[in-house]
Write a protein that holds these residues in place. Structure first.
Motif, PDB file in Angstrom:
ATOM      1  N   MET A  40     -15.543 -26.766  32.582  1.00 41.58           N
ATOM      2  CA  MET A  40     -16.319 -25.937  33.455  1.00 41.58           C
ATOM      3  C   MET A  40     -15.794 -24.327  33.277  1.00 41.58           C
ATOM      4  SD  MET A  40     -16.767 -25.952  37.453  1.00 41.58           S
ATOM      5  CE  MET A  40     -18.204 -25.106  37.971  1.00 41.58           C
ATOM      6  N   ARG A  41     -16.933 -23.616  33.037  1.00 42.58           N
ATOM      7  CA  ARG A  41     -16.450 -21.910  32.833  1.00 42.58           C
ATOM      8  C   ARG A  41     -16.513 -21.377  34.202  1.00 42.58           C
ATOM      9  NH1 ARG A  41     -19.002 -22.492  27.498  1.00 42.58           N
ATOM     10  NH2 ARG A  41     -17.231 -22.546  26.155  1.00 42.58           N
ATOM     11  N   MET A  42     -15.726 -20.498  34.678  1.00 39.34           N
ATOM     12  CA  MET A  42     -16.185 -19.818  35.869  1.00 39.34           C
ATOM     13  C   MET A  42     -16.168 -18.253  35.384  1.00 39.34           C
ATOM     14  SD  MET A  42     -13.469 -21.758  38.516  1.00 39.34           S
ATOM     15  CE  MET A  42     -13.115 -20.297  39.080  1.00 39.34           C
ATOM     16  N   TYR A  43     -16.979 -17.473  35.685  1.00 33.93           N
ATOM     17  CA  TYR A  43     -17.164 -16.069  35.505  1.00 33.93           C
ATOM     18  C   TYR A  43     -16.887 -15.263  36.851  1.00 33.93           C
ATOM     19  CZ  TYR A  43     -19.184 -17.906  31.257  1.00 33.93           C
ATOM     20  OH  TYR A  43     -19.443 -18.365  30.012  1.00 33.93           O
ATOM     21  N   ARG A  44     -16.265 -14.304  36.830  1.00 30.27           N
ATOM     22  CA  ARG A  44     -16.128 -13.601  38.129  1.00 30.27           C
ATOM     23  C   ARG A  44     -15.634 -12.100  37.767  1.00 30.27           C
ATOM     24  NH1 ARG A  44     -10.790 -16.349  39.662  1.00 30.27           N
ATOM     25  NH2 ARG A  44      -9.279 -14.845  39.455  1.00 30.27           N
ATOM     26  N   ILE A  45     -16.050 -11.243  38.498  1.00 27.13           N
ATOM     27  CA  ILE A  45     -15.773  -9.676  38.396  1.00 27.13           C
ATOM     28  C   ILE A  45     -14.464  -9.361  39.136  1.00 27.13           C
ATOM     29  CG2 ILE A  45     -16.563  -7.420  38.997  1.00 27.13           C
ATOM     30  CD1 ILE A  45     -19.315  -8.327  38.783  1.00 27.13           C
ATOM     31  N   GLU A  46     -13.727  -8.773  38.340  1.00 26.39           N
ATOM     32  CA  GLU A  46     -12.514  -8.578  39.281  1.00 26.39           C
ATOM     33  C   GLU A  46     -12.618  -6.776  39.406  1.00 26.39           C
ATOM     34  OE1 GLU A  46      -9.088  -9.534  36.771  1.00 26.39           O
ATOM     35  OE2 GLU A  46      -8.984 -11.413  37.645  1.00 26.39           O
ATOM     36  N   TYR A 104     -14.227  -2.065  37.095  1.00 22.07           N
ATOM     37  CA  TYR A 104     -14.516  -3.527  37.433  1.00 22.07           C
ATOM     38  C   TYR A 104     -14.344  -4.062  35.759  1.00 22.07           C
ATOM     39  CZ  TYR A 104     -16.352  -1.989  41.650  1.00 22.07           C
ATOM     40  OH  TYR A 104     -16.568  -1.375  42.958  1.00 22.07           O
ATOM     41  N   GLY A 105     -13.844  -5.346  35.939  1.00 21.66           N
ATOM     42  CA  GLY A 105     -13.645  -6.058  34.835  1.00 21.66           C
ATOM     43  C   GLY A 105     -14.153  -7.498  34.740  1.00 21.66           C
ATOM     44  N   ILE A 106     -14.024  -8.248  33.789  1.00 23.18           N
ATOM     45  CA  ILE A 106     -14.368  -9.608  33.731  1.00 23.18           C
ATOM     46  C   ILE A 106     -13.325 -10.482  33.624  1.00 23.18           C
ATOM     47  CG2 ILE A 106     -16.101 -11.276  32.771  1.00 23.18           C
ATOM     48  CD1 ILE A 106     -18.193  -8.846  32.320  1.00 23.18           C
ATOM     49  N   ARG A 107     -13.415 -11.783  34.116  1.00 27.56           N
ATOM     50  CA  ARG A 107     -12.439 -12.822  33.787  1.00 27.56           C
ATOM     51  C   ARG A 107     -13.487 -14.057  33.404  1.00 27.56           C
ATOM     52  NH1 ARG A 107      -7.037 -14.514  35.026  1.00 27.56           N
ATOM     53  NH2 ARG A 107      -6.715 -12.805  36.086  1.00 27.56           N
ATOM     54  N   ILE A 108     -12.973 -14.819  32.407  1.00 24.25           N
ATOM     55  CA  ILE A 108     -13.561 -16.120  32.116  1.00 24.25           C
ATOM     56  C   ILE A 108     -12.370 -17.099  32.037  1.00 24.25           C
ATOM     57  CG2 ILE A 108     -14.784 -17.612  30.436  1.00 24.25           C
ATOM     58  CD1 ILE A 108     -16.322 -14.968  29.302  1.00 24.25           C
ATOM     59  N   GLU A 109     -12.652 -18.196  32.848  1.00 25.79           N
ATOM     60  CA  GLU A 109     -11.847 -19.164  32.780  1.00 25.79           C
ATOM     61  C   GLU A 109     -12.428 -20.416  32.659  1.00 25.79           C
ATOM     62  OE1 GLU A 109     -10.102 -19.465  36.677  1.00 25.79           O
ATOM     63  OE2 GLU A 109      -9.211 -17.779  36.683  1.00 25.79           O
ATOM     64  N   SER A 110     -11.882 -21.203  31.578  1.00 20.01           N
ATOM     65  CA  SER A 110     -12.482 -22.617  31.237  1.00 20.01           C
ATOM     66  C   SER A 110     -11.485 -23.475  30.603  1.00 20.01           C
ATOM     67  CB  SER A 110     -13.481 -22.258  30.235  1.00 20.01           C
ATOM     68  OG  SER A 110     -12.970 -22.114  28.953  1.00 20.01           O
ATOM     69  N   ASP A 111     -11.871 -24.502  30.245  1.00 25.78           N
ATOM     70  CA  ASP A 111     -10.938 -25.703  29.510  1.00 25.78           C
ATOM     71  C   ASP A 111     -10.725 -25.221  28.280  1.00 25.78           C
ATOM     72  OD1 ASP A 111     -13.494 -25.861  28.380  1.00 25.78           O
ATOM     73  OD2 ASP A 111     -13.590 -28.055  28.427  1.00 25.78           O
ATOM     74  N   PRO A 122     -14.310 -17.870  26.455  1.00 25.56           N
ATOM     75  CA  PRO A 122     -13.264 -16.914  26.692  1.00 25.56           C
ATOM     76  C   PRO A 122     -12.877 -15.998  25.244  1.00 25.56           C
ATOM     77  CG  PRO A 122     -12.541 -18.974  27.827  1.00 25.56           C
ATOM     78  CD  PRO A 122     -13.943 -19.147  27.116  1.00 25.56           C
ATOM     79  N   LEU A 123     -12.848 -16.872  24.066  1.00 28.23           N
ATOM     80  CA  LEU A 123     -12.492 -16.587  23.026  1.00 28.23           C
ATOM     81  C   LEU A 123     -13.305 -15.143  22.263  1.00 28.23           C
ATOM     82  CD1 LEU A 123     -11.990 -19.981  21.057  1.00 28.23           C
ATOM     83  CD2 LEU A 123     -10.320 -18.674  22.284  1.00 28.23           C
ATOM     84  N   HIS A 124     -14.501 -15.063  22.984  1.00 22.61           N
ATOM     85  CA  HIS A 124     -15.340 -14.048  22.353  1.00 22.61           C
ATOM     86  C   HIS A 124     -15.624 -12.966  23.695  1.00 22.61           C
ATOM     87  CE1 HIS A 124     -16.360 -16.546  19.224  1.00 22.61           C
ATOM     88  NE2 HIS A 124     -16.654 -17.534  20.029  1.00 22.61           N
ATOM     89  N   LEU A 125     -14.952 -12.892  24.553  1.00 20.01           N
ATOM     90  CA  LEU A 125     -15.109 -11.837  25.770  1.00 20.01           C
ATOM     91  C   LEU A 125     -14.831 -10.509  25.307  1.00 20.01           C
ATOM     92  CD1 LEU A 125     -15.528 -11.410  28.665  1.00 20.01           C
ATOM     93  CD2 LEU A 125     -12.985 -11.707  29.202  1.00 20.01           C
ATOM     94  N   GLN A 126     -13.688 -10.480  24.740  1.00 18.36           N
ATOM     95  CA  GLN A 126     -13.360  -8.907  24.090  1.00 18.36           C
ATOM     96  C   GLN A 126     -14.388  -8.494  23.429  1.00 18.36           C
ATOM     97  OE1 GLN A 126     -10.479  -7.076  25.347  1.00 18.36           O
ATOM     98  NE2 GLN A 126     -11.450  -5.496  24.272  1.00 18.36           N
ATOM     99  N   ASP A 127     -14.831  -8.983  22.308  1.00 17.93           N
ATOM    100  CA  ASP A 127     -15.702  -8.812  21.367  1.00 17.93           C
ATOM    101  C   ASP A 127     -17.209  -8.547  22.142  1.00 17.93           C
ATOM    102  OD1 ASP A 127     -13.931  -8.826  19.166  1.00 17.93           O
ATOM    103  OD2 ASP A 127     -14.881 -10.946  18.623  1.00 17.93           O
TER     104      ASP A 127
END
Length: 76
Positions: A1-7, A23-30, A60-65
């Protein structure tokens, strides 16, 4: 499960004597976790980008791009 939140991050950059909230973004997943801080001072814009990531189930692997493309104006 992926979780997206603004930090919310208090920037250490002081402009004209004022600290700015960014503001930034964090993605957490398996697949792991990725964070990009200081994306923008515009919370609504970061929230809209986060929504698009959630809808597209971005890894999460593609977040930076994706954030870099967005900052360069490559994403509408």
């Amino acid at each position: 499960m992926r979780m997206y939140r603004i930090e919310e991050v208090i920037s250490h950059i002081v402009v004209e004597g004022r600290a700015h909230t960014t503001y930034g973004i964090r993605i957490e997943s398996d697949e792991g976790c990725a964070v990009v801080e200081d994306v923008s001072v515009d919370r609504a814009a970061v929230a809209a980008l986060r929504r698009r990531m959630y809808e597209g189930r971005l890894s999460p692997l593609h977040l930076q791009d994706v954030v870099e493309d967005w900052l360069d104006g490559g994403l509408l």
